[in-house]
Scaffold this active site. Sequence first.
Site, PDB file in Angstrom:
ATOM      1  N   HIS A 142      46.787  41.346  41.379  1.00 32.19           N
ATOM      2  CA  HIS A 142      46.951  40.395  40.762  1.00 32.19           C
ATOM      3  C   HIS A 142      47.885  39.436  41.318  1.00 32.19           C
ATOM      4  CE1 HIS A 142      45.477  42.875  37.079  1.00 32.19           C
ATOM      5  NE2 HIS A 142      44.341  42.641  38.115  1.00 32.19           N
ATOM      6  N   ASP A 194      39.284  38.754  39.318  1.00 33.08           N
ATOM      7  CA  ASP A 194      40.146  37.852  40.269  1.00 33.08           C
ATOM      8  C   ASP A 194      40.189  36.023  38.812  1.00 33.08           C
ATOM      9  OD1 ASP A 194      40.574  38.886  41.765  1.00 33.08           O
ATOM     10  OD2 ASP A 194      38.767  38.091  42.968  1.00 33.08           O
TER      11      ASP A 194
END
Length: 425
Positions: free
Chosen positions: A41, A13
């Site tokens: 994503h 992340d």
Amino acid sequence: MPATVVVGAQWGDEGTGKIANLLAQDADVVVRYQGGNNAGHTIVIGDETFALSLIPSGVIYPNVTPVIGNGCVVDPAVLLKEMDMLRSRGIDPAKLKLSTNAHLIMPYHRKLDAVRERFLGKQQIGTTKRGIGPAYLDKFGRVGIRVQDLYDPGIFRDKLEAVVKETNKVLVKIYNQLAFDPEEIAAEYLGFAKALERHVDDTALFVWQAIRDGQNVIFEGAQGVLLDIDHGTYPFVTSSNPTSGGALTGVGVGPHDIDRVLGLTKAYVSRVGTGPFPTELSDDIGETMVRVGGEYGTVTGRRRRCGWLDTVALRYAVRVGGITELAIMKLDVLSQFPTVRIGNAYESEGVTYGEFPRQQGVLYHCTPLYEDLEGWSVDISEVRSWSDLPTAAQDYVQRVEDLAGVPIRLVSVGPQRAATFEKPS
Ligand code: GDP
Ligand code: IMO
Ligand code: MG
């Protein structure tokens, strides 16, 4: 033209989706090399936000051929749904290529992921429960089912029957679950075959040729170096290799085909799921990072744990990840703090660790040693060049670069593509 690996240097992340998408503007091919729909994503374009879990972030550009490499594990229902989602938003994923050698995530993998986590109790990993670990387990146990098996129904049924027979024993006798019917699974999965057929290809050959033709190829990692099955904080990791070595095996190219490895680090650290995290903050500062950084999982919605940047772990990720340069992400989030801290060593039982300790237990018990830098305390989310960045923020980034040991090339101060600028060397 360069072939570039983009990979997170922390626990995932870091903004891989944003940066892979940014680089994809001038790319020909963007290829995912590991993981599956455990990845989340996020790409922000104008007012639109896309959350992609399997399809590479370059898909939104007509110039890009998105590729899912052999190192990935693919849940076909999720893939088809993601393609539908893109179509519904005006993006045609027609050019997508799917490796014939990628392994399939099957319904029993998802079930096993959930029940094994329950059985682990306090030892649980906090997986995304998408069947990732069990799918890789079957791959390495040589009982996995590959994309190409969908196109040979006889072989598909034979393999499925054998693996379901054994898996059912485990599910029923150990985990007290219902058995799966191989016929039902075969009907469902062979049904996916037609919809996927035009995308299935020898992607290793395709990417190899693209590199030979001088095309611009981006290898999009998922997760991050510290979640790597070999080099991460095992067992609190994912079941694949996000490190740049994984990019080679997960696509089918050699080390000389890669020109650079761009590692991504947040200006702080976040982690979802369990596992050691030396600089974790359970105070108001950590809470502010979660709130201002919007630190909730893209896939599972879970709150991410947050803490100050840890450059011991970063140096380690640079080394084992083969990272040649860095992008520093979410610098804007640190504008909240009058003082910003950088972890630069650990201390445990009178020993100071400047390198990532070889004995993982140290990570749980150590005290991070910090250096404190003056904060900048102004909103930098509209800054678009290095020279406009407050001196204190420049000093912070420069100090991280010095400690990381590789140049920081990019600075990110917001989710949008435009909120990114180069750092001069
Ligand atoms: P990935 O898995 O590495 O692609 O990252 P995620 O998408 O799961 O999480 C990163 C989050 O941070 C996303 O919501 C992005 O839109 C956001 N983001 C990326 N870069 C920045 C940045 O520089 N500043 C801020 N505030 N948010 C960012
Ligand atoms: P992106 O690509 C953050 C974590 C899970 C868990 C561990 C194992 O968005 O950075 P798994 O389901 O892979 O077996 O879970 O890995 N994890 C991630 N954490 N970002 C991710 O992906 C992750 N993918 C898996 O939370 O701790
Ligand atoms: Mg993510």
